[in-house]
Design a protein around this motif. Structure first.
Motif, PDB file in Angstrom:
ATOM      1  N   LEU A 291      15.093 -38.164  21.389  1.00 37.24           N
ATOM      2  CA  LEU A 291      14.829 -39.432  20.712  1.00 37.24           C
ATOM      3  C   LEU A 291      14.425 -40.524  21.693  1.00 37.24           C
ATOM      4  N   VAL A 294      10.792 -40.683  21.956  1.00 41.65           N
ATOM      5  CA  VAL A 294      10.172 -41.363  20.817  1.00 41.65           C
ATOM      6  C   VAL A 294      10.278 -42.876  20.994  1.00 41.65           C
ATOM      7  N   ALA A 295      11.450 -43.350  21.448  1.00 39.82           N
ATOM      8  CA  ALA A 295      11.664 -44.788  21.616  1.00 39.82           C
ATOM      9  C   ALA A 295      10.757 -45.375  22.682  1.00 39.82           C
ATOM     10  N   LEU A 298       7.634 -47.139  21.581  1.00 40.47           N
ATOM     11  CA  LEU A 298       7.728 -48.304  20.700  1.00 40.47           C
ATOM     12  C   LEU A 298       7.695 -49.633  21.442  1.00 40.47           C
ATOM     13  N   VAL A 308      18.548 -46.390  19.869  1.00 40.75           N
ATOM     14  CA  VAL A 308      18.448 -44.953  19.615  1.00 40.75           C
ATOM     15  C   VAL A 308      19.823 -44.476  19.167  1.00 40.75           C
ATOM     16  N   VAL A 399      15.661 -45.868  16.124  1.00 43.62           N
ATOM     17  CA  VAL A 399      15.172 -44.488  16.225  1.00 43.62           C
ATOM     18  C   VAL A 399      16.346 -43.570  15.891  1.00 43.62           C
ATOM     19  N   ALA A 407      12.798 -36.591  13.553  1.00 38.73           N
ATOM     20  CA  ALA A 407      12.912 -37.905  14.167  1.00 38.73           C
ATOM     21  C   ALA A 407      12.159 -38.922  13.325  1.00 38.73           C
ATOM     22  N   CYS A 408      12.741 -40.100  13.154  1.00 37.59           N
ATOM     23  CA  CYS A 408      12.054 -41.148  12.401  1.00 37.59           C
ATOM     24  C   CYS A 408      12.372 -42.496  13.007  1.00 37.59           C
ATOM     25  N   VAL A 409      11.498 -43.467  12.755  1.00 35.30           N
ATOM     26  CA  VAL A 409      11.652 -44.823  13.250  1.00 35.30           C
ATOM     27  C   VAL A 409      11.783 -45.749  12.054  1.00 35.30           C
ATOM     28  N   ASP A 660       8.246 -38.210  13.976  1.00 37.93           N
ATOM     29  CA  ASP A 660       7.841 -37.900  15.345  1.00 37.93           C
ATOM     30  C   ASP A 660       6.719 -36.875  15.334  1.00 37.93           C
TER      31      ASP A 660
END
Length: 663
Positions: A291, A294-295, A298, A308, A399, A407-409, A660
């Motif tokens: 994660l 992914v962050a 952003l 996160v 996140v 994974a999602c935001v 993601d």
């Protein structure tokens, strides 16, 4: 080995039982007959079934066959000489032991036994055969399952493999592993099972752990009426997470977890051999590392903060605020187009209502046009919405992992500690903005929050330690803090009136079962003195149960506004409420009561846009039922119940969710 199994549950220690008395008499007569019977052996072909055999009903001989294959015939048959017109035929008729004779024939045909295999028999007179057969079959008590499991454990202790034991008993290797697992339950608890004071299902739940101390602690911590198998299993696996149910486990994957050195405990009694991950810290570290990547993408978006969280439940998510929106005035062109769309929507709905009332077949063209017009209408209105500037300055992105293990935001959130600043900004304005109307009517919102109220009650009964904290919280607020703000518990215990629509579903059934179970142990003498005398005799666990149930009875979380009151949100967080365990969006409970455009948006978001396309051509009721089927396993919840929603109070979450791309 006897062919027969239990045919009578008579208590052989009581002379008052006629079945028991008959069995004893037959056994005595049989012993007198067998005193002068002769022993011999015969091949399979020399033996034939007899009409004198008292057992007529067919039964499963697979386990007997496995035993004969491994051990041979250990117990003799009972036979008599066959005669035709008073002349012996040379054959023997089987009065008892037909099953043994039958499986020997099958094993000879399969090549596991030689054709001249000799079966032992006792020879009696023809006129005595029926009596001996009845004596062998009547009144015999089958082995208790606990004794069978113990016997298998003894074979394993002798060095027999699971495969060998499975072959002996003609059962699957999984069955053998299950029985060995049961035999390894703590001896005190296994003795309760042997004495029929505990059920097979309870033993299966306890066997999820090999730790005898943990098994005993789980059993002793619950009162008799609380020892449901699922609760025992939950206590023993509370430090673990379930592979098939935990979103973080689905996100990381079993292979990655095991490659990192993680261990998995298997529940042999689950239909899918459910596994439990023991090293939750390792699992979370693996998820956090993914994660974080992914962050990192952003930061260029300019949010004030980026958090996160691989694990965040619905109650914690409900503590976040959402960026409010303000509506811009439409341009003359936009206003004209909105008016046209509104007029066309009204015309199409009138036409569809008329067609439905008259029974005419309107066809799918009007339904498709209505969906297209409503979609354009929604898109145009969305262009007139913009985030509040003051809120945007406080907002950030979270996140996390969604219900599907992806994974999602979640963008546009206000952290709980920043919500007072957000509220101060609202109060300092000239006029508070009017709340954007959500997809739920006041009546539906009240029904949904009533379902949550029932679930909160049921969870509090299951967690008496939390109920005591909730009660203490309520009392302290009154005594020391002059009861500032709203409250979720009414101490005078006047159960709030719930909407009739809420008296259905899992939460309602659980609440009624909990009430019935507690009422069953309460004294008939309900006077103050009688009740107090009863309470003085009860252990602390029973007192806790009573306090928990009565505290839960006063919970009132029903409201008609889609914004959850802070007091209710705090209680949701205290019990760790997950409404997915208690409610799901069925046709009657949800989809039949929301606009069709919202129904389509929910299906498109929670499943896939393609799944929503066929629903566009259906009438409202058919679409509601189809949506319920499509969403049955989705775990989706509306925002008012702690889910992400797709409209109203959760609009920012739904519009800004991001999967993601690496998944």
């Amino acid at each position: 080995m006897h062919e027969s199994e239990q045919t009578s549950a008579a208590d052989q220690s009581g002379d008052s039982d006629p079945t028991s008395a008959m069995a004893q008499a037959l056994q005595q007569a049989s012993q007198r007959i067998l005193a002068h019977a002769t022993m011999g052996t015969a091949s399979h072909g020399q033996l034939v079934p007899s009409a004198a055999n008292a057992r007529k009903q067919a039964r499963d001989l697979s386990e007997l066959k496995g035993l004969v294959r491994a051990m041979g015939v250990l117990h003799n048959l009972v036979c008599y000489a066959q005669q035709r017109d008073g002349v012996p035929t040379g054959l023997l008729e089987i009065a008892a032991g037909k099953g043994r004779w039958q499986v020997v024939g099958e094993l000879i045909a399969e090549g596991d036994l030689p054709e001249d295999y000799q079966l032992p028999y006792l020879l009696v007179g023809e006129d005595e055969a029926v009596l001996v057969s009845l004596a062998e079959n009547l009144g015999r008590t089958a082995m208790h399952a606990a004794d069978i499991f113990d016997g298998m454990r003894g074979l394993a202790a002798q060095g027999r493999s699971v495969a060998d034991i499975a072959l002996v008993f003609s059962v699957s290797e999984l069955t053998v592993r299950q029985r060995l697992k049961l035999a390894n339950v703590a001896p005190r608890l296994f003795d309760l099972y042997r004495a029929d004071s505990a059920s097979y299902e309870q033993m299966a739940a306890l066997a999820v752990s090999d730790d005898h101390a943990a098994q005993l602690a789980a059993w002793d911590s619950l009162s008799a009426w609380e020892r449901q198998p699922q609760r025992l299993r939950r206590l023993l696996t509370q430090h673990c997470v379930a592979l098939g149910q935990d979103r973080v486990a689905r996100y990381v994957g079993l292979k990655a977890y095991q490659q990192a050195g993680g261990l998995v405990t298997r529940d042999l009694f689950s239909t899918q051999e459910q596994g439990y991950i023991e090293d939750v810290a390792l699992l979370d570290r693996l998820a956090q590392a993914r994660l974080d990547r992914v962050a990192a993408r952003l930061h260029k978006e300019g949010w004030r903060w980026i958090d996160v969280r691989c694990r965040i439940d619905a109650s914690a998510l409900a503590g976040y605020g959402r960026v409010r929106t303000e509506t811009l005035p439409p341009t003359p062109e936009q206003a004209a187009r909105l008016a046209q769309l509104e007029l066309r929507v009204a015309q199409l709905r009138d036409a569809l209502d008329h067609a439905e009332a008259s029974g005419a077949d309107e066809g799918g063209a009007a339904v498709r046009e209505l969906a297209a017009v409503e979609l354009e209408q929604g898109q145009l209105r969305a262009t007139l919405q913009q985030p509040d500037r003051a809120d945007r300055a406080l907002a950030g992105a979270l996140v996390t992992i969604d219900d599907k293990g992806k994974a999602c935001v979640l963008r546009g959130l206000i952290r709980p500690q920043d919500r007072p600043q957000m509220a101060a900004g609202l109060e300092g304005g000239v006029k508070a903005k009017e709340r954007v109307r959500g997809p739920h009517s006041a009546r539906l919102t009240a029904t949904l929050t009533a379902q949550r109220t029932l679930a909160l009650r049921a969870e509090l009964v299951r967690q008496p330690e939390v109920a005591l904290r909730v009660l203490a919280h309520h009392l302290l607020r009154q005594v020391f803090y002059a009861e500032r703000g709203g409250r979720a518990v009414q101490l005078d215990v006047k159960p709030p009136q719930l909407p009739p629509d809420a008296e259905d579903g899992v939460a309602w059934e659980c609440w009624q079962a909990q009430r019935t179970a507690l009422a069953a142990i309460l004294p008939e003498n309900g006077t103050s003195a009688g009740l107090m005398a009863w309470l003085r005799r009860q252990p602390r666990s029973v007192i806790d149960d009573c306090i928990a149930f009565c505290t839960a009875s006063s919970v009132d979380g029903v409201h008609q506004d889609e914004r959850t009151p802070a007091a209710v949100a705090d209680l949701v967080q205290a019990v760790g409420l997950d409404m997915r365990k208690w409610w799901q969006p069925t046709a009657q409970a949800y989809f039949a009561h929301v606009p069709k455009a919202h129904l389509l948006a929910v299906v498109a978001q929670a499943t896939s846009p393609a799944a929503a396309v066929p629903l566009e051509r259906m009438n409202k009721q058919a679409a509601a039922e189809a949506a319920a089927r499509a969403m049955a396993e989705s775990g989706w919840l509306p925002a008012v119940l702690g889910g992400t929603g797709v409209d109203g109070a959760a609009q920012a979450l739904a519009e800004n969710a991001e999967v993601d791309a690496d998944e």
